[in-house]
Motif scaffolding. Structure first.
Motif, PDB file in Angstrom:
ATOM      1  N   ALA A 144     -11.304  -0.335  -9.743  1.00  0.00           N
ATOM      2  CA  ALA A 144     -12.584   0.470  -9.416  1.00  0.00           C
ATOM      3  C   ALA A 144     -12.173   1.632  -8.348  1.00  0.00           C
ATOM      4  O   ALA A 144     -12.892   1.918  -7.489  1.00  0.00           O
ATOM      5  N   GLY A 145     -11.242   2.400  -8.805  1.00  0.00           N
ATOM      6  CA  GLY A 145     -10.757   3.713  -8.092  1.00  0.00           C
ATOM      7  C   GLY A 145      -9.886   3.306  -6.715  1.00  0.00           C
ATOM      8  O   GLY A 145      -9.552   4.092  -6.237  1.00  0.00           O
ATOM      9  N   ARG A 146      -9.609   2.090  -6.648  1.00  0.00           N
ATOM     10  CA  ARG A 146      -8.883   1.604  -5.423  1.00  0.00           C
ATOM     11  C   ARG A 146      -7.340   1.238  -5.950  1.00  0.00           C
ATOM     12  O   ARG A 146      -7.174   0.598  -6.874  1.00  0.00           O
ATOM     13  N   LYS A 147      -6.358   1.348  -5.104  1.00  0.00           N
ATOM     14  CA  LYS A 147      -4.931   0.912  -5.341  1.00  0.00           C
ATOM     15  C   LYS A 147      -5.146  -0.489  -4.526  1.00  0.00           C
ATOM     16  O   LYS A 147      -5.277  -0.634  -3.208  1.00  0.00           O
ATOM     17  N   ALA A 148      -4.966  -1.754  -5.457  1.00  0.00           N
ATOM     18  CA  ALA A 148      -5.090  -2.969  -4.765  1.00  0.00           C
ATOM     19  C   ALA A 148      -3.743  -3.578  -4.850  1.00  0.00           C
ATOM     20  O   ALA A 148      -2.666  -3.305  -5.583  1.00  0.00           O
ATOM     21  N   ALA A 149      -3.633  -4.820  -3.986  1.00  0.00           N
ATOM     22  CA  ALA A 149      -2.424  -5.596  -4.142  1.00  0.00           C
ATOM     23  C   ALA A 149      -3.311  -7.124  -4.017  1.00  0.00           C
ATOM     24  O   ALA A 149      -4.262  -7.265  -3.546  1.00  0.00           O
ATOM     25  N   VAL A 150      -2.249  -8.163  -4.482  1.00  0.00           N
ATOM     26  CA  VAL A 150      -2.657  -9.221  -4.347  1.00  0.00           C
ATOM     27  C   VAL A 150      -1.719  -9.915  -3.210  1.00  0.00           C
ATOM     28  O   VAL A 150      -0.334  -9.943  -3.558  1.00  0.00           O
ATOM     29  N   LEU A 151      -1.934 -10.909  -2.108  1.00  0.00           N
ATOM     30  CA  LEU A 151      -1.230 -11.698  -1.383  1.00  0.00           C
ATOM     31  C   LEU A 151      -1.899 -12.909  -1.238  1.00  0.00           C
ATOM     32  O   LEU A 151      -3.134 -13.133  -1.329  1.00  0.00           O
ATOM     33  N   ILE A 152      -1.107 -13.836  -1.179  1.00  0.00           N
ATOM     34  CA  ILE A 152      -1.591 -15.278  -1.138  1.00  0.00           C
ATOM     35  C   ILE A 152      -1.462 -15.994   0.148  1.00  0.00           C
ATOM     36  O   ILE A 152       0.021 -16.294   0.449  1.00  0.00           O
ATOM     37  N   CYS A 153      -2.547 -16.294   0.909  1.00  0.00           N
ATOM     38  CA  CYS A 153      -2.445 -17.058   1.859  1.00  0.00           C
ATOM     39  C   CYS A 153      -1.398 -16.567   2.975  1.00  0.00           C
ATOM     40  O   CYS A 153      -1.557 -15.448   3.688  1.00  0.00           O
ATOM     41  N   TYR A 154      -0.376 -17.556   3.338  1.00  0.00           N
ATOM     42  CA  TYR A 154       0.621 -17.023   4.120  1.00  0.00           C
ATOM     43  C   TYR A 154       1.338 -15.723   4.117  1.00  0.00           C
ATOM     44  O   TYR A 154       1.670 -15.218   5.004  1.00  0.00           O
ATOM     45  N   ASP A 155       1.116 -15.151   2.811  1.00  0.00           N
ATOM     46  CA  ASP A 155       1.662 -13.796   2.454  1.00  0.00           C
ATOM     47  C   ASP A 155       1.236 -12.968   3.453  1.00  0.00           C
ATOM     48  O   ASP A 155       1.793 -11.887   3.858  1.00  0.00           O
ATOM     49  N   VAL A 156      -0.151 -12.959   3.674  1.00  0.00           N
ATOM     50  CA  VAL A 156      -1.047 -11.743   4.331  1.00  0.00           C
ATOM     51  C   VAL A 156      -0.829 -11.915   5.979  1.00  0.00           C
ATOM     52  O   VAL A 156      -1.387 -10.996   6.729  1.00  0.00           O
ATOM     53  N   GLU A 157      -0.132 -12.937   6.254  1.00  0.00           N
ATOM     54  CA  GLU A 157       0.164 -13.101   7.944  1.00  0.00           C
ATOM     55  C   GLU A 157       1.499 -12.267   8.222  1.00  0.00           C
ATOM     56  O   GLU A 157       1.782 -12.407   9.548  1.00  0.00           O
ATOM     57  N   PHE A 158       2.179 -11.850   7.301  1.00  0.00           N
ATOM     58  CA  PHE A 158       3.342 -11.031   7.564  1.00  0.00           C
ATOM     59  C   PHE A 158       3.407  -9.870   7.716  1.00  0.00           C
ATOM     60  O   PHE A 158       2.960  -8.981   6.596  1.00  0.00           O
ATOM     61  N   ALA A 159       3.178  -8.875   8.751  1.00  0.00           N
ATOM     62  CA  ALA A 159       3.097  -7.579   9.011  1.00  0.00           C
ATOM     63  C   ALA A 159       4.057  -6.651   8.005  1.00  0.00           C
ATOM     64  O   ALA A 159       3.552  -5.729   7.425  1.00  0.00           O
TER      65      ALA A 159
END
Length: 255
Positions: A134-149
Motif C-alpha cells: 500500500a505504498g510503503r516499503k514493509a518487512a516482516v519480523l517474528i517476535c524475538y526478531d523485533v527486539e534486536f536493534a
C-alpha cells in the motif's frame, strides 16, 4: 500515503486448523470492511505456538497460500500470519504475507530463535524479507526478531518504514510490549504492528497488549488481555522534527 492497519489478538487455536482458518476469515473480512490495507495475526497462529506436534501441523508455503489467498481476495485486505513451514531440512517458524489480490508478497523465516526449545524445533532464517504494501516499503519480523536493534537498523537502512511482527510473547516479558517495541519504532523512525496472543497455552500465559506504533514511538492503538480486532490509521504527515535522526547522526567511536 496514509494507511489503515489492523491486527488480530487471539488465543491459541491449540492445533485446531479449522478454528484458525475461521478466525482468520472473520477478522480479515471485518478489517477489510473497515478499510484496512493489511491485518497481522500472531506467531504460528495456524497451529498454536507451544506444541509438540508442529511436525504434523506444518504446511508448505504453497499449502498455506492455497488456504489464505481466497480469504485475502474476499476481504480485499492483505493478510500476514505466522505458521510452521515444512521444509526439506525441517520446520521453520515462518510468517507469510498475501496481498489483497491473493498473491504472495513475502514469506519470512524467524531469524532469532528464542531459547533452547525453539532452537531444537526450528530451522533458523538467514535473511530479511521486504516488500511493497500500500505504498510503503514493509518487512516482516517474528517476535524475538523485533527486539534486536541491529535488525531494525538494517531494515531502516534499506528504506523500510513499516514492520509487521507476528508474536507469541508471554509473562514475565511484558516490558517488550510496553517499552522495547515503541522504543525500536521511535529510535528508527518506523512503524511496528505487534500482534500477540492472549490467554493461556500449556504452561505459558500470554500478556496480550498487541499494539500499532507510529514512527515517533507513540502507540496509535493498544489491546488489553482479551481477543480483539485492533485498527489504527497511520498518517504520512509526521512532523520531521518529531522523528529520530539517529541513523544520520550516529558517530562511530573506536574501541
Amino acid at each position: 500515503m496514509p494507511i489503515k492497519l489492523a491486527l488480530w489478538q487471539g488465543e491459541s487455536v491449540a492445533g485446531d486448523r479449522g478454528r484458525a482458518l475461521s478466525e482468520i476469515a472473520r477478522a480479515s473480512r471485518a478489517a477489510g470492511q473497515m478499510g484496512a490495507a493489511a491485518i497481522t495475526f500472531p506467531e504460528l497462529f495456524l497451529s498454536g505456538y507451544e506444541r509438540d506436534d508442529l511436525g504434523e501441523l506444518a504446511m508448505t508455503q504453497d499449502e498455506v497460500a492455497g488456504h489464505l489467498s481466497p480469504m485475502a481476495q474476499r476481504a480485499a485486505c492483505a493478510i500476514c500470519i505466522g505458521y510452521p513451514e515444512r521444509l526439506a531440512e525441517g520446520i521453520a517458524n515462518s510468517a507469510i504475507c498475501l496481498g489483497a489480490d491473493g498473491q504472495v508478497l513475502a514469506n519470512h523465516r524467524k531469524i532469532q530463535l528464542f531459547g533452547q526449545t525453539e532452537a531444537t524445533r526450528f530451522v533458523a532464517g538467514d535473511r530479511y524479507t521486504t516488500f511493497a504494501l500500500a505504498g510503503r516499503k514493509a518487512a516482516v519480523l517474528i517476535c524475538y526478531d523485533v527486539e534486536f536493534a541491529p535488525h531494525i537498523a538494517a531494515l531502516q537502512g534499506q528504506g523500510v518504514d513499516l514492520i509487521l511482527a507476528p508474536t507469541a510473547n508471554m509473562r514475565p516479558f511484558e516490558h517488550v510490549g510496553h517499552h522495547v517495541v515503541p522504543t525500536m519504532a521511535a529510535n528508527h523512525a518506523l512503524s511496528i504492528v505487534y500482534a500477540n496472543y492472549c490467554g493461556r497455552e500449556a504452561h505459558l500465559e500470554y500478556f496480550g497488549e498487541s499494539s500499532i506504533t507510529g514512527p515517533d514511538g507513540r502507540m496509535l492503538a493498544r489491546a488489553g488481555q482479551h481477543p480483539c480486532l485492533l485498527i489504527a490509521d497511520l498518517p504520512d504527515d509526521y512532523e520531521p522534527a518529531h522523528l529520530s535522526t539517529q541513523s544520520r547522526d550516529f558517530r562511530q567511536v573506536a574501541p
